[in-house]
Motif scaffolding. Structure first.
Motif, mmCIF file in Angstrom:
data_model
loop_
_atom_site.group_PDB
_atom_site.id
_atom_site.type_symbol
_atom_site.label_atom_id
_atom_site.label_comp_id
_atom_site.label_asym_id
_atom_site.label_seq_id
_atom_site.Cartn_x
_atom_site.Cartn_y
_atom_site.Cartn_z
ATOM 1 N N HIS A 9 0.799 -1.211 0.000
ATOM 2 C CA HIS A 9 0.000 0.000 0.000
ATOM 3 C C HIS A 9 0.839 1.272 0.000
ATOM 4 N N GLY A 10 2.160 1.108 -0.022
ATOM 5 C CA GLY A 10 3.036 2.253 -0.148
ATOM 6 C C GLY A 10 3.077 3.183 1.046
ATOM 7 N N GLY A 11 2.685 2.714 2.215
ATOM 8 C CA GLY A 11 2.692 3.579 3.387
ATOM 9 C C GLY A 11 3.336 2.911 4.574
ATOM 10 N N ASP A 12 3.491 3.683 5.616
ATOM 11 C CA ASP A 12 4.047 3.141 6.846
ATOM 12 C C ASP A 12 3.023 2.267 7.546
ATOM 13 N N ASP A 13 3.515 1.269 8.258
ATOM 14 C CA ASP A 13 2.659 0.399 9.059
ATOM 15 C C ASP A 13 2.057 1.247 10.173
ATOM 16 N N PRO A 14 0.720 1.373 10.227
ATOM 17 C CA PRO A 14 0.108 2.247 11.235
ATOM 18 C C PRO A 14 0.391 1.804 12.659
ATOM 19 N N ARG A 15 0.622 0.514 12.882
ATOM 20 C CA ARG A 15 0.916 0.044 14.235
ATOM 21 C C ARG A 15 2.280 0.518 14.684
ATOM 22 N N VAL A 16 3.237 0.529 13.773
ATOM 23 C CA VAL A 16 4.582 0.972 14.121
ATOM 24 C C VAL A 16 4.571 2.457 14.440
ATOM 25 N N ILE A 17 3.880 3.236 13.615
ATOM 26 C CA ILE A 17 3.804 4.679 13.855
ATOM 27 C C ILE A 17 3.188 4.950 15.220
ATOM 28 N N ASP A 18 2.076 4.265 15.531
ATOM 29 C CA ASP A 18 1.410 4.480 16.810
ATOM 30 C C ASP A 18 2.316 4.085 17.967
ATOM 31 N N SER A 19 3.037 2.972 17.843
ATOM 32 C CA SER A 19 3.901 2.547 18.939
ATOM 33 C C SER A 19 5.071 3.509 19.115
ATOM 34 N N GLN A 20 5.514 4.139 18.036
ATOM 35 C CA GLN A 20 6.586 5.130 18.153
ATOM 36 C C GLN A 20 6.097 6.368 18.900
ATOM 37 N N LEU A 21 4.831 6.737 18.686
ATOM 38 C CA LEU A 21 4.297 7.933 19.327
ATOM 39 C C LEU A 21 3.911 7.706 20.780
ATOM 40 N N THR A 22 3.351 6.543 21.081
ATOM 41 C CA THR A 22 2.824 6.304 22.421
ATOM 42 C C THR A 22 3.709 5.398 23.269
ATOM 43 N N GLY A 23 4.626 4.678 22.633
ATOM 44 C CA GLY A 23 5.472 3.757 23.371
ATOM 45 C C GLY A 23 4.823 2.410 23.617
ATOM 46 N N ARG A 24 3.634 2.195 23.064
ATOM 47 C CA ARG A 24 2.977 0.895 23.215
ATOM 48 C C ARG A 24 2.271 0.542 21.905
ATOM 49 N N PRO A 25 2.137 -0.750 21.595
ATOM 50 C CA PRO A 25 1.474 -1.138 20.354
ATOM 51 C C PRO A 25 -0.012 -0.817 20.386
ATOM 52 N N ARG A 26 -0.544 -0.535 19.226
ATOM 53 C CA ARG A 26 -1.972 -0.234 19.114
ATOM 54 C C ARG A 26 -2.745 -1.550 19.000
ATOM 55 N N LEU A 27 -3.677 -1.758 19.909
ATOM 56 C CA LEU A 27 -4.525 -2.947 19.888
ATOM 57 C C LEU A 27 -5.971 -2.483 19.886
ATOM 58 N N SER A 28 -6.437 -2.009 18.752
ATOM 59 C CA SER A 28 -7.780 -1.467 18.678
ATOM 60 C C SER A 28 -8.804 -2.591 18.550
ATOM 61 N N VAL A 29 -10.021 -2.276 18.911
ATOM 62 C CA VAL A 29 -11.122 -3.223 18.813
ATOM 63 C C VAL A 29 -11.507 -3.404 17.346
ATOM 64 N N LEU A 30 -11.470 -2.309 16.585
ATOM 65 C CA LEU A 30 -11.809 -2.362 15.164
ATOM 66 C C LEU A 30 -10.549 -2.257 14.320
ATOM 67 N N MET A 31 -10.529 -3.014 13.237
ATOM 68 C CA MET A 31 -9.406 -2.985 12.296
ATOM 69 C C MET A 31 -9.902 -2.448 10.955
ATOM 70 N N THR A 32 -9.064 -1.701 10.282
ATOM 71 C CA THR A 32 -9.385 -1.222 8.946
ATOM 72 C C THR A 32 -9.056 -2.309 7.925
ATOM 73 N N VAL A 33 -9.543 -2.120 6.718
ATOM 74 C CA VAL A 33 -9.203 -3.042 5.628
ATOM 75 C C VAL A 33 -7.692 -3.054 5.446
ATOM 76 N N ARG A 34 -7.093 -1.884 5.496
ATOM 77 C CA ARG A 34 -5.640 -1.783 5.317
ATOM 78 C C ARG A 34 -4.878 -2.577 6.379
ATOM 79 N N GLU A 35 -5.328 -2.519 7.624
ATOM 80 C CA GLU A 35 -4.663 -3.266 8.696
ATOM 81 C C GLU A 35 -4.789 -4.769 8.481
ATOM 82 N N VAL A 36 -5.978 -5.221 8.059
ATOM 83 C CA VAL A 36 -6.172 -6.656 7.806
ATOM 84 C C VAL A 36 -5.295 -7.104 6.639
ATOM 85 N N LEU A 37 -5.252 -6.302 5.576
ATOM 86 C CA LEU A 37 -4.403 -6.640 4.433
ATOM 87 C C LEU A 37 -2.936 -6.694 4.835
#
Length: 102
Positions: A9-37
């Protein structure tokens, strides 16, 4: 820190970006199509085939399509449990051929 990009998809992994900002991995209840892919490395067509066949339920919020993390995890577990005897994306087991004379 290594920059993780999603080649599909030509972009950064949203989980990595979130963990860099907050210091913890993102474990959301809902996932986007992009996250599943990203997590499955499936094509969009294969993912939507699994949805169409009912193997992976979706949640519609307006026009947005989301997946419950619990449904996604259960679907992935069913793929692992079915192993090589299932269709690749849907987890459905092929029907047994009818016996001769039936």
């Amino acid at each position: 820190m290594t920059n993780h990009t999603c080649a599909t998809h030509g972009g950064d992994d949203p989980r990595v970006i979130d963990s860099q900002l907050t210091g913890r991995p993102r474990l959301s209840v809902l996932m986007t199509v992009r996250e599943v892919l990203f997590e499955t490395r499936l094509s969009r067509t294969t993912l939507y085939l699994a949805v169409k066949e009912g193997a992976l339920p979706i949640v519609k919020i307006g026009r947005a399509t989301r997946f419950l993390r619990t449904d996604f995890d259960a679907w992935m577990a069913s793929l692992s449990a079915n192993g090589a005897t299932s269709n690749s994306a849907t987890g459905s087991v092929p029907a047994e051929p009818a016996a001769k004379g039936e």
